[in-house]
Motif scaffolding. Sequence first.
Motif, PDB file in Angstrom:
ATOM      1  N   VAL A  22      45.945  39.203  38.827  1.00 58.18           N
ATOM      2  CA  VAL A  22      44.477  39.274  38.773  1.00 58.18           C
ATOM      3  C   VAL A  22      43.929  38.111  37.953  1.00 58.18           C
ATOM      4  O   VAL A  22      42.921  37.480  38.324  1.00 58.18           O
ATOM      5  CB  VAL A  22      44.034  40.631  38.175  1.00 58.18           C
ATOM      6  N   ARG A  33      37.128  40.033  37.103  1.00 54.29           N
ATOM      7  CA  ARG A  33      38.290  40.864  37.375  1.00 54.29           C
ATOM      8  C   ARG A  33      37.972  41.910  38.450  1.00 54.29           C
ATOM      9  O   ARG A  33      38.823  42.232  39.277  1.00 54.29           O
ATOM     10  CB  ARG A  33      38.758  41.551  36.083  1.00 54.29           C
ATOM     11  N   ASP A  34      36.736  42.435  38.420  1.00 58.43           N
ATOM     12  CA  ASP A  34      36.353  43.417  39.436  1.00 58.43           C
ATOM     13  C   ASP A  34      36.379  42.802  40.833  1.00 58.43           C
ATOM     14  O   ASP A  34      36.838  43.427  41.795  1.00 58.43           O
ATOM     15  CB  ASP A  34      34.950  43.965  39.141  1.00 58.43           C
ATOM     16  N   ARG A  37      40.007  42.374  41.902  1.00 61.25           N
ATOM     17  CA  ARG A  37      40.596  43.647  42.324  1.00 61.25           C
ATOM     18  C   ARG A  37      40.100  44.046  43.705  1.00 61.25           C
ATOM     19  O   ARG A  37      40.873  44.571  44.522  1.00 61.25           O
ATOM     20  CB  ARG A  37      40.271  44.736  41.302  1.00 61.25           C
ATOM     21  N   ARG A  38      38.799  43.820  43.975  1.00 65.90           N
ATOM     22  CA  ARG A  38      38.276  44.148  45.304  1.00 65.90           C
ATOM     23  C   ARG A  38      38.956  43.316  46.385  1.00 65.90           C
ATOM     24  O   ARG A  38      39.236  43.803  47.484  1.00 65.90           O
ATOM     25  CB  ARG A  38      36.755  43.947  45.339  1.00 65.90           C
ATOM     26  N   VAL A  41      42.325  44.906  46.973  1.00 67.17           N
ATOM     27  CA  VAL A  41      42.182  46.161  47.722  1.00 67.17           C
ATOM     28  C   VAL A  41      41.977  45.864  49.203  1.00 67.17           C
ATOM     29  O   VAL A  41      42.581  46.488  50.081  1.00 67.17           O
ATOM     30  CB  VAL A  41      41.003  46.995  47.169  1.00 67.17           C
ATOM     31  N   ARG A  51      50.225  45.757  46.432  1.00 66.26           N
ATOM     32  CA  ARG A  51      49.652  45.648  45.083  1.00 66.26           C
ATOM     33  C   ARG A  51      50.658  46.081  44.040  1.00 66.26           C
ATOM     34  O   ARG A  51      51.427  47.022  44.230  1.00 66.26           O
ATOM     35  CB  ARG A  51      48.383  46.487  44.976  1.00 66.26           C
ATOM     36  N   ARG A  53      51.276  46.249  39.481  1.00 65.17           N
ATOM     37  CA  ARG A  53      50.511  46.361  38.238  1.00 65.17           C
ATOM     38  C   ARG A  53      50.051  44.967  37.819  1.00 65.17           C
ATOM     39  O   ARG A  53      50.871  44.099  37.496  1.00 65.17           O
ATOM     40  CB  ARG A  53      51.360  46.981  37.137  1.00 65.17           C
TER      41      ARG A  53
END
Length: 258
Positions: A22, A33-34, A37-38, A41, A51, A53
């Motif tokens: 990330v 970071r959001d 992450r999107r 996903v 994905r 950790r």
Amino acid sequence: MYQEERLGLIMDFLKNHNRISVEQICTLFDVSRDTARRDLVRLEEEKSIVRTRGGAILPSVHDEVKNYTNRLNTVTEEKKIIGNKAASLIFPGDRVILDASTTVQACAEQMENIDCTIITNSINQAEVLSSKPEINIQLLGGTLQKEHRFLYGSTVLEKLSKYHVDKVFIGVVGISENGLTIAHEEDGLVKRKMIQQAKQVIVLADHTKLGRTGFFCFADLQDIDLLITDNTPPKEFRELLRKNNVELLTANFEEGDE
């Protein structure tokens, strides 16, 4: 930068580096970071990544091992050249084990009609050699694996333990730092016993098998005496062979140190 463009660049990075975090996505594309992450996903939903950790990796790719007949239909010129080189190493009076691989069958097809003994668990190898009257054939009896046309099981292993031969020729799905690997455990157990019964262990593998790891490991690199392949392997692979005292032969010539 639009998400679609960023996702493409993330996949390019993964193909070159195998994994991404990330934090790397944030740094490379100047996003939060959001947002990172999107992106992950979205790629996971498309089954493009796995994905982990803190990031992602590429999913594993497992090549389908085709049945023996299909593999015979796709025997490459490289395998034929390797088989020809292997056949040239069988001499009158030799006692030899041939396994049930298509590359080893290329060796059987090109063998001279000489007075020697061939032991095999392959009904195909036995059929090919039956046209050569001088060759004595010992076909190992056992359970027939119909799809891949080899005999296996406790009776094969027990019979093999009675033979002591000059050479064994072995085919693989992969040869790497993880050793010699094959797709089926029952096949691998027979190959392992074949190796134990031979003075000289010769592996036949075209360049696509080098550096590759299959499902079941049946031997270590140090168990091999000679590898016959078609192209000069990368320097790192040659060094791996040297560390394990494996001699290298390429099709048409013997590879020396570089």
